[in-house]
Enzyme design. Structure first.
Site, PDB file in Angstrom:
ATOM      1  N   ASN A   1      14.376 -60.303 -10.970  1.00 54.54           N
ATOM      2  CA  ASN A   1      13.779 -61.135 -12.032  1.00 54.54           C
ATOM      3  C   ASN A   1      14.284 -62.580 -12.003  1.00 54.54           C
ATOM      4  OD1 ASN A   1      12.254 -61.776 -14.236  1.00 54.54           O
ATOM      5  ND2 ASN A   1      13.404 -60.510 -15.696  1.00 54.54           N
TER       6      ASN A   1
ATOM      7  N   HIS B   1      12.835 -49.523 -26.700  1.00 53.23           N
ATOM      8  CA  HIS B   1      13.441 -50.666 -27.387  1.00 53.23           C
ATOM      9  C   HIS B   1      12.776 -50.920 -28.728  1.00 53.23           C
ATOM     10  CE1 HIS B   1      14.953 -52.883 -23.518  1.00 53.23           C
ATOM     11  NE2 HIS B   1      15.249 -51.604 -23.517  1.00 53.23           N
TER      12      HIS B   1
ATOM     13  N   ARG C   1      16.912 -47.953 -28.500  1.00 51.18           N
ATOM     14  CA  ARG C   1      17.816 -49.107 -28.510  1.00 51.18           C
ATOM     15  C   ARG C   1      17.375 -50.043 -29.624  1.00 51.18           C
ATOM     16  NH1 ARG C   1      18.325 -53.907 -23.897  1.00 51.18           N
ATOM     17  NH2 ARG C   1      16.980 -55.061 -25.299  1.00 51.18           N
TER      18      ARG C   1
ATOM     19  N   TYR D   1      19.459 -62.301 -27.934  1.00 60.30           N
ATOM     20  CA  TYR D   1      18.991 -61.496 -26.806  1.00 60.30           C
ATOM     21  C   TYR D   1      18.258 -60.248 -27.316  1.00 60.30           C
ATOM     22  CZ  TYR D   1      18.687 -57.786 -23.590  1.00 60.30           C
ATOM     23  OH  TYR D   1      18.163 -56.745 -22.884  1.00 60.30           O
TER      24      TYR D   1
ATOM     25  N   ASP E   1      22.621 -53.196 -26.832  1.00 63.55           N
ATOM     26  CA  ASP E   1      22.995 -53.995 -25.654  1.00 63.55           C
ATOM     27  C   ASP E   1      23.606 -55.322 -26.116  1.00 63.55           C
ATOM     28  OD1 ASP E   1      23.120 -55.283 -23.206  1.00 63.55           O
ATOM     29  OD2 ASP E   1      21.025 -54.895 -22.654  1.00 63.55           O
TER      30      ASP E   1
ATOM     31  N   HIS F   1      24.660 -57.542 -23.919  1.00 67.62           N
ATOM     32  CA  HIS F   1      24.224 -58.441 -22.852  1.00 67.62           C
ATOM     33  C   HIS F   1      25.309 -59.430 -22.395  1.00 67.62           C
ATOM     34  CE1 HIS F   1      20.687 -60.116 -20.577  1.00 67.62           C
ATOM     35  NE2 HIS F   1      20.377 -58.840 -20.642  1.00 67.62           N
TER      36      HIS F   1
ATOM     37  N   GLU G   1      26.165 -51.273 -24.588  1.00 65.67           N
ATOM     38  CA  GLU G   1      25.890 -51.660 -23.213  1.00 65.67           C
ATOM     39  C   GLU G   1      26.375 -53.083 -22.916  1.00 65.67           C
ATOM     40  OE1 GLU G   1      21.741 -51.166 -22.465  1.00 65.67           O
ATOM     41  OE2 GLU G   1      21.682 -52.715 -20.939  1.00 65.67           O
TER      42      GLU G   1
ATOM     43  N   GLU H   1      23.690 -52.847 -15.013  1.00 67.41           N
ATOM     44  CA  GLU H   1      22.350 -53.296 -14.587  1.00 67.41           C
ATOM     45  C   GLU H   1      22.401 -54.487 -13.641  1.00 67.41           C
ATOM     46  OE1 GLU H   1      20.748 -54.040 -18.565  1.00 67.41           O
ATOM     47  OE2 GLU H   1      20.565 -56.140 -18.024  1.00 67.41           O
TER      48      GLU H   1
ATOM     49  N   ARG I   1      24.608 -47.868 -15.073  1.00 71.97           N
ATOM     50  CA  ARG I   1      23.211 -48.282 -15.277  1.00 71.97           C
ATOM     51  C   ARG I   1      22.549 -48.938 -14.069  1.00 71.97           C
ATOM     52  NH1 ARG I   1      20.327 -48.970 -19.150  1.00 71.97           N
ATOM     53  NH2 ARG I   1      19.929 -51.204 -19.055  1.00 71.97           N
TER      54      ARG I   1
ATOM     55  N   HIS J   1      18.827 -48.602 -15.643  1.00 71.92           N
ATOM     56  CA  HIS J   1      18.086 -49.746 -16.161  1.00 71.92           C
ATOM     57  C   HIS J   1      16.598 -49.514 -15.883  1.00 71.92           C
ATOM     58  CE1 HIS J   1      17.780 -54.451 -15.909  1.00 71.92           C
ATOM     59  NE2 HIS J   1      17.664 -54.037 -17.149  1.00 71.92           N
TER      60      HIS J   1
ATOM     61  N   ASP K   1      10.767 -55.600 -15.932  1.00 70.12           N
ATOM     62  CA  ASP K   1      10.852 -56.470 -14.760  1.00 70.12           C
ATOM     63  C   ASP K   1      11.199 -55.727 -13.472  1.00 70.12           C
ATOM     64  OD1 ASP K   1      13.223 -57.342 -16.855  1.00 70.12           O
ATOM     65  OD2 ASP K   1      14.051 -56.952 -14.885  1.00 70.12           O
TER      66      ASP K   1
ATOM     67  N   GLU L   1      16.119 -45.678 -19.237  1.00 68.41           N
ATOM     68  CA  GLU L   1      15.495 -46.719 -20.048  1.00 68.41           C
ATOM     69  C   GLU L   1      14.006 -46.806 -19.700  1.00 68.41           C
ATOM     70  OE1 GLU L   1      16.896 -50.695 -19.227  1.00 68.41           O
ATOM     71  OE2 GLU L   1      16.467 -51.367 -21.255  1.00 68.41           O
TER      72      GLU L   1
ATOM     73  N   TRP M   1      24.022 -65.420 -20.498  1.00 67.56           N
ATOM     74  CA  TRP M   1      22.799 -64.971 -21.155  1.00 67.56           C
ATOM     75  C   TRP M   1      22.757 -63.465 -21.176  1.00 67.56           C
ATOM     76  CZ3 TRP M   1      18.569 -62.154 -19.207  1.00 67.56           C
ATOM     77  CH2 TRP M   1      17.613 -61.865 -20.208  1.00 67.56           C
TER      78      TRP M   1
HETATM   79  O1  EZ4 Z   1      17.781 -58.490 -19.795  1.00 68.20           O
HETATM   80  O2  EZ4 Z   1      16.011 -56.810 -17.224  1.00 68.20           O
HETATM   81  O3  EZ4 Z   1      18.904 -53.408 -20.837  1.00 68.20           O
HETATM   82  N1  EZ4 Z   1      18.075 -54.162 -20.470  1.00 68.20           N
HETATM   83  C1  EZ4 Z   1      18.276 -55.447 -20.219  1.00 68.20           C
HETATM   84  C2  EZ4 Z   1      17.078 -56.204 -19.681  1.00 68.20           C
HETATM   85  C3  EZ4 Z   1      17.501 -57.452 -18.912  1.00 68.20           C
HETATM   86  C4  EZ4 Z   1      16.387 -57.875 -18.008  1.00 68.20           C
HETATM   87  C5  EZ4 Z   1      16.795 -59.046 -17.119  1.00 68.20           C
HETATM   88  O4  EZ4 Z   1      15.829 -59.253 -16.155  1.00 68.20           O
HETATM   89  O5  EZ4 Z   1      19.361 -55.951 -20.406  1.00 68.20           O
HETATM   90  O6  EZ4 Z   1      16.201 -56.518 -20.718  1.00 68.20           O
HETATM   91 CO    CO Z   2      20.880 -54.444 -20.597  1.00 65.86          CO
END
Ligand code: EZ4
Ligand code: CO
Length: 403
Positions: free
Chosen positions: A37, A122, A147, A159, A211, A213, A237, A263, A284, A313, A317, A340, A403
Site C-alpha cells: 500500500n 471493523h 475491532r 487512525y 489497534d 497503530h 494491536e 502487519e 499478524r 492482517h 489494501d 481480519e 502513522w
Molecule cells: O493501516 O493496511 O489492522 N489494520 C491496519 C490497516 C493498515 C493498512 C495500511 O495499509 O492497521 O488498516
Molecule cells: Co493494524
C-alpha cells in the site's frame, strides 16, 4: 513443465492492487498478490525487471526451490518490497500446484483443522455513540469479533476512523500524503471509555479488538493494557513499533491484555524474539508481505511451539488473492487465532472472482482447485493505476510521528 509467462497486472478498482500472473506451458495459470500500500509500483518493478525474467523456463512445481532461489539469489534479503515480490511468486505457484492436483490449497497444507475461520470486522465512528451504532450493525452481520476505533475529542483525525458516517475506512489518499495530527495524552485518557461503553451495551459475549497503530511508547502501552484489563479485550494491536522487539518485555511485565503485532513485519527474523520469549499472543503477518504461503507457514509453525496464534492482517489494501491465500492457511494450521476481514469495494469484487466466502462470522476459502481467485484482466484494464499515499502523522507541535 515450464513457466512460459510471468505478467504483472496493476489496477485500481477502488484502490490500487498489484497482481502477478504466472502461466505454464500446459496453459495452467496461477495468481499472486504483490500489493504494498502506497508503494505499489516498487514491487511491480521488482517483479517485472528482476523476477519475471528469471522465472521463465523454471519448473512451476518446485515451490520451495524457487523461494530459496529468489531469497538467497537476490543477495539482498528481507524488506517489504523483496518479500512481497517473493510472496506473489510463491502464492501463484501454490495456486498452480493446487490446480494441477485438482485440490484447494488448504488440502495440500494438510487439510482443514476447523469448519470455518473466525473473522473480525471493523466498527468505526467519529464518537462513541456512532461507534456503538456501527458495532451493532457488524454484530447483526454475524461477526463474533469486532475491532473498534473511534474519534477522540480535541483531535482532528484519528487512525482507523472513516471520514463519513457508515463509510468503509480507507487510509490511502490520491495525490499527496494526508497530514494527520496525534496526541497520545488525549487518546490514552479517552480510549478506555470506548471499551467500557461497548461492554456496557453489548456485554462480554463478543470479542473486542483495538489497534493503536504503532503510536505508543512501551510504558504508555503498558499503562493502556493495564487500564483496560476489566474489558477483556481479544487483543491490543501494534501498541508500539515492533522494530524494537525487546520493548515488549516491559509491556508484558505490566499487563495480561493479549497483544498482537506483525502487519508490517516481513520475515521470521522480525518476530523471532517476540515469539520465542512469548512477548505476544498473536502474530499478524500476511501471505503477501511475508514471503508467501511457504514462509508464513514456517512462521506460524514456529509460533505454534510457543502458543502464539495467527491473526493475519486482512485490510482492503491486500487483494482478494491474498485474502484467499490467507484463508487456506487459516483453515489448515493448528494455531489459528482470527482473520481480519475489512471487505472490499464493489469494483474490486467484480475484477477478482473469489471462491472464498463470508457467512455468519466465519470465512472459508472454498473448494475450487488452487487458491480459488481469478482476475478479469479485461475489466482490470479499465481501472488504471492511480498514485495514492498512506497518511503521515505529526504530534500537535509538528514533530513527525508514526502513522
Ligand atoms: O493501516 O493496511 O489492522 N489494520 C491496519 C490497516 C493498515 C493498512 C495500511 O495499509 O492497521 O488498516
Ligand atoms: Co493494524
Amino acid at each position: 513443465m515450464k513457466i512460459v509467462g510471468a505478467d504483472v497486472i496493476v489496477c485500481c478498482p477502488g484502490r490500487n492492487f498489484v497482481t502477478l500472473k504466472i502461466t505454464t506451458d500446459e496453459g495452467v495459470t496461477g495468481l499472486g498478490d504483490a500489493t504494498l500500500n502506497g508503494r505499489e509500483l516498487s514491487v511491480a518493478s521488482y517483479l517485472k525487471d528482476h523476477v519475471c525474467p528469471v522465472l521463465i523456463g523454471r519448473d512451476p512445481q518446485r515451490i520451495e526451490d524457487t523461494w530459496q532461489y529468489l531469497y538467497r539469489g537476490a543477495y539482498w534479503r528481507r524488506g517489504p518490497v523483496t518479500m512481497s515480490a517473493i510472496g506473489a511468486v510463491d502464492m501463484a505457484l501454490w495456486d498452480i500446484k493446487g490446480k494441477l492436483a485438482g485440490l484447494p490449497v488448504y488440502q495440500l497444507l494438510g487439510g482443514a483443522s476447523r469448519e470455518g475461520v473466525m473473522a473480525y470486522s471493523h466498527a468505526t465512528g467519529r464518537d462513541i455513540p456512532e461507534t456503538l451504532e456501527a458495532f451493532a450493525e457488524h454484530r447483526e452481520k454475524g461477526f463474533r469479533a469486532i475491532r473498534v476505533q473511534c474519534g477522540v475529542p480535541g483531535m482532528k483525525s484519528v487512525y482507523g476512523v472513516s471520514k463519513k458516517k457508515g463509510a468503509a475506512y480507507e487510509p490511502a489518499t490520491k495525490g499527496w500524503p494526508e497530514e494527520q495530527s496525534w496526541s497520545t495524552e488525549k487518546y490514552l485518557d479517552y480510549v478506555p471509555r470506548l471499551f467500557e461503553a461497548v461492554r456496557e451495551k453489548f456485554g462480554f459475549d463478543i470479542h473486542l479488538l483495538h489497534d493503536a497503530h504503532h503510536r505508543l511508547s512501551p510504558i504508555e502501552a503498558a499503562r493502556l493494557g493495564k487500564s483496560v484489563e476489566d474489558y477483556r479485550l481479544f487483543w491490543l494491536e501494534d501498541l508500539t513499533p515492533a522494530e524494537n522487539q525487546e520493548a515488549f518485555r516491559l509491556i508484558r511485565r505490566h499487563t495480561v491484555t493479549p497483544i498482537a503485532v506483525g502487519e508490517v513485519l516481513n520475515t521470521i527474523w522480525d518476530c523471532k524474539n517476540l515469539i520465542e520469549e512469548q512477548l505476544i499472543d498473536y502474530i499478524r503477518m500476511t501471505v503477501t508481505h511475508a514471503g508467501g504461503i511457504t514462509h508464513l507457514k514456517r512462521v506460524f509453525d514456529f509460533a505454534s511451539l510457543y502458543q502464539v496464534r495467527s491473526g493475519s492482517h486482512g485490510p482492503s489494501d491486500l487483494s482478494p488473492v491474498c485474502l484467499g491465500a490467507a484463508l487456506h492457511l487459516d483453515l489448515a494450521i493448528p494455531n489459528f487465532g482470527v482473520q481480519e476481514y475489512m471487505g472490499y469495494h464493489e469494483q474490486t469484487m467484480e475484477v477478482f472472482r473469489c471462491a472464498w466466502r463470508y457467512e455468519d462470522g466465519f470465512m472459508h476459502p472454498g473448494e475450487k482447485p488452487g487458491l480459488g481467485v481469478e482476475i478479469d484482466e479485461a475489466l482490470a484494464a479499465k481501472y488504471p493505476y492511480e498514485p495514492a499515499f498512506l497518511p503521515v502523522a505529526r504530534l500537535e507541535d509538528g514533530t513527525m510521528w508514526n502513522w
